[in-house]
Design an enzyme around this catalytic site. Structure first.
Site, mmCIF file in Angstrom:
data_model
loop_
_atom_site.group_PDB
_atom_site.id
_atom_site.type_symbol
_atom_site.label_atom_id
_atom_site.label_comp_id
_atom_site.label_asym_id
_atom_site.label_seq_id
_atom_site.Cartn_x
_atom_site.Cartn_y
_atom_site.Cartn_z
ATOM 1 N N CYS A 114 0.737 -1.211 -0.033
ATOM 2 C CA CYS A 114 0.076 0.049 0.065
ATOM 3 C C CYS A 114 0.971 1.364 0.019
ATOM 4 O O CYS A 114 0.743 2.193 -0.912
ATOM 5 C CB CYS A 114 -0.874 -0.056 1.162
ATOM 6 S SG CYS A 114 -2.178 -1.199 0.980
ATOM 7 N N ARG A 181 6.054 -8.454 0.151
ATOM 8 C CA ARG A 181 5.541 -7.633 -0.804
ATOM 9 C C ARG A 181 6.432 -6.178 -0.973
ATOM 10 O O ARG A 181 6.141 -5.412 0.083
ATOM 11 C CB ARG A 181 4.034 -7.462 -1.000
ATOM 12 C CG ARG A 181 3.186 -8.734 -1.452
ATOM 13 C CD ARG A 181 1.651 -8.530 -1.604
ATOM 14 N NE ARG A 181 1.271 -8.462 -0.313
ATOM 15 C CZ ARG A 181 -0.075 -8.255 -0.222
ATOM 16 N NH1 ARG A 181 -0.807 -8.034 -1.029
ATOM 17 N NH2 ARG A 181 -0.268 -8.014 1.249
#
Length: 280
Positions: A114, A181
């Protein structure tokens, strides 16, 4: 009809979990908004906040993450400046945080699915409507260059050793989770491998990892090897239990401990130490 609630999950955070955090909800119509409001009210104890449109709800999520990205970038830049001025960043932040409205962020790596991504979404949409944002991209540039900055600081310490043995503790993008990630630790590893150094990887949440099309075994600290450099990249709760001697005994003479998150500041204060301790 579509109902929408932007993600606010914080991986590895047991305090601010799905059942406690406030949730934004929005929908195409009032009817579908009421449905999604009741749905989330039935499964979480957090406050459910209705947002007028789906675009506004998504925009709120994007700026939440972009704001954090910029704030960390600012502290990272402070850290680089203070390092050159031989000023302790940790002490400066502690002093500044005594003011009631100081935003208490720490220097470090910014990754994940994000925070490291949403600023680019916002920039892309901004350019479509004729606005070329500068501050957003400046924050991204600063945070993206942190792996290179850290590697440079480490290697500049060893002018006489061409090939270093390095243990890297923590590979995930944040503590206490298995999520890799967009992890900037992986960027550090790639840079060190490209320069020909020998790397050992440690993380309690992973068994193996692929970097540059090469599979690496990820080890437990029980199998720690004595090396020139120990990089404490992620402050997993398992690592915080380790003693000073664990690090000292696993360093070669005149070795280096680089503590990215300043999780082991106590190592800095050891007198007559035969190693170098560095942090951001």
């Amino acid at each position: 009809q579509v109902g929408y609630s932007p993600e606010r999950i914080n991986p590895g955070d047991k305090k601010n979990n799905f059942f406690k955090i406030n949730k934004l909800v929005s929908a195409q119509t009032i009817k579908s908004l009421n449905i999604i409001y009741k749905l989330y009210s039935s499964v979480t104890n957090g406050k459910i906040i209705k947002v007028k449109t789906i675009k506004e709800a998504e925009a709120a999520k994007v700026i939440e993450n972009t704001q954090r990205d910029i704030n960390v970038a600012l502290i990272n830049e402070f850290s680089m400046i203070f390092n050159k001025l031989n000023i302790d960043t940790k002490n400066v932040l502690k002093a500044a945080s005594s003011k009631w409205n100081f935003l208490n962020f720490e220097p470090g790596l910014v990754g994940g699915h994000c925070i490291g991504v949403d600023p680019y979404y916002l920039t892309y949409k901004s350019k479509q409507v004729g606005i070329n944002p500068k501050l957003i991209l400046a924050g991204r540039k600063t945070n993206d260059q942190m792996p290179k900055y850290i590697v440079s600081k480490i290697l500049s310490t060893f002018t006489n050793r061409k090939k270093l043995k390095i243990n890297i503790m923590g590979l995930t993008f944040k503590e206490n989770c298995a999520d890799i990630r967009n992890s900037k630790v992986l960027d550090i590893i790639k840079l060190l491998i490209d320069k020909g150094h020998n790397i050992n990887l440690y993380d309690p949440y992973l068994k193996n990892i692929v970097i540059n099309n090469r599979r690496f075994a990820v080890k437990s600290v029980k199998n720690f090897k004595k090396v020139d450099v120990i990089i404490i990249a992620v402050k997993h709760r398992q690592y915080l239990k380790l003693s000073n001697n664990f690090f000292i005994n696993n360093l070669k003479s005149n070795g280096l401990i680089f503590d990215i998150k300043t999780a082991f500041l106590k190592l800095k204060n050891i007198k007559s130490k035969n190693f170098i301790y560095l942090s951001l």
